[in-house]
Design a protein around this motif. Sequence first.
Motif, PDB file in Angstrom:
ATOM      1  N   LEU A 117      -9.135   9.160  -1.215  1.00  0.00           N
ATOM      2  CA  LEU A 117      -9.184   9.159   0.246  1.00  0.00           C
ATOM      3  C   LEU A 117     -10.301  10.028   0.801  1.00  0.00           C
ATOM      4  CD1 LEU A 117      -5.387   9.211   1.177  1.00  0.00           C
ATOM      5  CD2 LEU A 117      -6.998   7.313   1.368  1.00  0.00           C
ATOM      6  N   SER A 133      -3.039   0.330  -3.887  1.00  0.00           N
ATOM      7  CA  SER A 133      -2.908  -0.995  -3.273  1.00  0.00           C
ATOM      8  C   SER A 133      -2.586  -2.014  -4.354  1.00  0.00           C
ATOM      9  CB  SER A 133      -4.190  -1.386  -2.530  1.00  0.00           C
ATOM     10  OG  SER A 133      -5.321  -1.310  -3.400  1.00  0.00           O
ATOM     11  N   ILE A 135      -8.237   0.885   6.435  1.00  0.00           N
ATOM     12  CA  ILE A 135      -7.682   2.191   6.768  1.00  0.00           C
ATOM     13  C   ILE A 135      -8.204   2.624   8.135  1.00  0.00           C
ATOM     14  CG2 ILE A 135      -7.391   2.929   4.370  1.00  0.00           C
ATOM     15  CD1 ILE A 135      -9.911   4.629   4.700  1.00  0.00           C
ATOM     16  N   SER A 181      -1.272  13.216  -0.442  1.00  0.00           N
ATOM     17  CA  SER A 181      -2.234  12.638   0.517  1.00  0.00           C
ATOM     18  C   SER A 181      -3.657  12.540  -0.016  1.00  0.00           C
ATOM     19  CB  SER A 181      -2.237  13.434   1.839  1.00  0.00           C
ATOM     20  OG  SER A 181      -0.991  13.347   2.482  1.00  0.00           O
ATOM     21  N   THR A 233      -4.225   9.370   7.988  1.00  0.00           N
ATOM     22  CA  THR A 233      -4.728   8.048   7.631  1.00  0.00           C
ATOM     23  C   THR A 233      -3.606   7.016   7.695  1.00  0.00           C
ATOM     24  OG1 THR A 233      -6.268   9.097   6.077  1.00  0.00           O
ATOM     25  CG2 THR A 233      -6.003   6.716   5.911  1.00  0.00           C
ATOM     26  N   VAL A 245       0.858  -1.184   0.000  1.00  0.00           N
ATOM     27  CA  VAL A 245       0.000   0.000   0.000  1.00  0.00           C
ATOM     28  C   VAL A 245       0.894   1.233   0.000  1.00  0.00           C
ATOM     29  CG1 VAL A 245      -2.034  -1.034   1.078  1.00  0.00           C
ATOM     30  CG2 VAL A 245      -0.190  -0.164   2.525  1.00  0.00           C
ATOM     31  N   ALA A 252      -2.969   3.046   6.488  1.00  0.00           N
ATOM     32  CA  ALA A 252      -3.500   1.973   5.648  1.00  0.00           C
ATOM     33  C   ALA A 252      -2.745   0.696   5.946  1.00  0.00           C
ATOM     34  CB  ALA A 252      -3.369   2.326   4.171  1.00  0.00           C
ATOM     35  N   PHE A 273       0.669   5.779  -0.205  1.00  0.00           N
ATOM     36  CA  PHE A 273      -0.052   7.039  -0.320  1.00  0.00           C
ATOM     37  C   PHE A 273       0.675   7.958  -1.293  1.00  0.00           C
ATOM     38  CE2 PHE A 273      -1.617   5.681   3.867  1.00  0.00           C
ATOM     39  CZ  PHE A 273      -2.978   5.940   3.727  1.00  0.00           C
ATOM     40  N   SER A 330      -0.348   8.286   5.509  1.00  0.00           N
ATOM     41  CA  SER A 330      -0.441   9.412   4.590  1.00  0.00           C
ATOM     42  C   SER A 330       0.477  10.530   5.059  1.00  0.00           C
ATOM     43  CB  SER A 330      -1.886   9.913   4.502  1.00  0.00           C
ATOM     44  OG  SER A 330      -2.346  10.345   5.770  1.00  0.00           O
ATOM     45  N   LEU A 342      -4.675   6.647  -2.420  1.00  0.00           N
ATOM     46  CA  LEU A 342      -4.049   5.436  -1.896  1.00  0.00           C
ATOM     47  C   LEU A 342      -3.944   4.429  -3.034  1.00  0.00           C
ATOM     48  CD1 LEU A 342      -3.109   3.650   0.587  1.00  0.00           C
ATOM     49  CD2 LEU A 342      -5.498   2.858   0.688  1.00  0.00           C
TER      50      LEU A 342
END
Length: 686
Positions: A425, A413, A681, A408, A668, A402, A670, A404, A663, A411
């Motif tokens: 986000l 993945s 998250i 920010s 945040t 994951v 994750a 960021f 982030s 995200l």
Amino acid sequence: MLCCVNPDCPKPVNPDENNYCHSCRAELIPLLGGRYRPTQVLSDEGGFGRTYLAEDIHKLNECCVVKQFAPKLQGTGPLTKAIELFKQEASRLQELAEHRQIPTLLAYFEQNNYLFLVQQFIDGQNLLKEWQTRGSYSETEIRELLLDLLPVLKFIHVRGVIHRDIKPQNIIRRQSDGRLVLIDFGASKQLTATVQTKMGTVIGSHGYTALEQMQDGKAYPASDLFSLGATCFHLLTGVRPSQLWMQQGYGWVASWRQYLSSPGKNRVFLSVELGEVLDKLLQLDIQKRYQSADEVITDLTPRLSPSSSVPPTILTPTFAATRVNKGPVSSQPNNKLQSQLLLGSSILVFGLGGVWYFQTRPNPMREFSQPISPLIQPKKTVPENPFLPEPLNGHSSDVNSVAFSPDSTTLASASDDKTIKLWNLANKAEIRTLEGHSSWIWTVAFSPNSKALASGSADKTIKLWNLETGKLIRTLEGHTDGVSSVTFSPDGKTLASGSASQDKTIKLWNLQTGKLIRTLEGHTNGVPSVVFSPDGMTLASGSWDKTIKLWNLKTGKLIRALEGNPDSILSVAFAPDGLTLASGSKDMKIKLWNLKTGKLIHTLKGHNDKVNSVTFLSSASPNCVTLVSGSSDKTIKLWNPVTGKEIRTLKTGSGYIYAVAISPDGQTIAGGGSGENILKIWQMIQ
């Protein structure tokens, strides 16, 4: 202690001073073959021989395994044939021992009317004990197991050898490197079947043994593949095929999927692809089953694992976290790789994380000198428990990495399902899916300007993506094994990549031309973590060879190696001041290193499984720093790196955590991994 080698002795262990067994009164043999001292019974073949742990007095009492074959040799006919077969099998095992995942044959001889075979002792735990200790395996770990063992089966089958008894007890995860070793070959079984007087003797274990082997005593390569499928079923579901066989014979094979969600057990999530592979491995009709290991590998291809036993986690740099080889496994793993692997950039590093070292920094090295205040506080808009995770649903298999974006807002993945997903986000909605890799994706990293994304895969390639259009910019090729970690340089002009066990190298790429700049060599195992220093002058790499290396990017020369870790390095991360490095390891610990001296500062203990990811988060204040770690123990922990004390634990609900990212705005966290919600998250505020 000294073992009696009478295979019928009920209590074979004797004090050293005894000349005759205290139990059966047989004369004790102090040294077998003039050099091997039996000290402990490892397994009993029911009167037809035993397997002993022994000491080789010619090698400073080094441990070895002695296999005894019985009954006693007397007369001619079948017993003479047994001797011939024993010699043939010993010769064959000597040839097989050329493979690193098969124990080396050390000697074979006849003594006191018994036959003995001496093999290398494998220091490790068999998979049954491993399963009993850590619980059921994930899909990724099963794939890693298959891809670690199938080449071994291909090796023996090509040489005309059928194992005949593949099961968790006969697979050992070697402690030194996490690789799976296949033990207990057919020599004793072949010989026993030859000398036994009763007809219809079956070699194998109920539940794991194929129908044709059980009914007719005939075994083929496909028979070993059935046993491998049954082994995977056991480790995946926690249900023993032997128990099912006692209850319903082979009836369980047609309905094996029902045990993925047995009452009282966590639900096991399985991809369609792996389900189809297990279906074909477990076919009762040998004609419908896989006929060779190559066929299974083809259906899993290009799901190339970094060498099983290696650790299962890899990280990527710059705002990203990743995992390759989840596991052990393992492992490798491992396992994962584990063992498990990749981590993003400056603020965060996971799995194979990154390291930054300021070789040219003018100021003297300093450690954190003031207490570090916890940076993460509950978000006040969350009414009850702000530390409950919020799932992001979309991937169909484990999430390995994951990351960021530096701004920010997004995200990314990466998953075993061969896709990368981008998430908004602000509203937690999926923006788009990036597809193009032909195997598991182990690592993702954002460019410093948030406009491009790099991904590394088990298919041995790196892909660069345009985030505005979702289109592929180019593919970078050159690694000879899966790409376990990628990271952008701070100026966005260079990409560094680390590769898995068969490659062991780090490559530097010119992002403008796509050309290879340089290859860094020196690690002796896979490189699950690479990261640039904030000034772009130094690269750090963490490896399954238990070391962290710091490289001068101008010259390509090694600056320093950080050594002394007892197990594989799965993740590394630089503190915001660039003077301290954190590393996560398969040994369940986090270490903080002084990069000027190369000395260990702290060891943080609290996780009870592999630490797959570590990363730092800081505010504008240089003394306000929090260390975050993710583990296969299904938790994320926040630490004060000055005191080494745990601040709090975030419960993930279910599943291992393979990758962690924070982030850049600190709002945040994750976590990617396995389980019911494979991407989660947590909303936090500074």
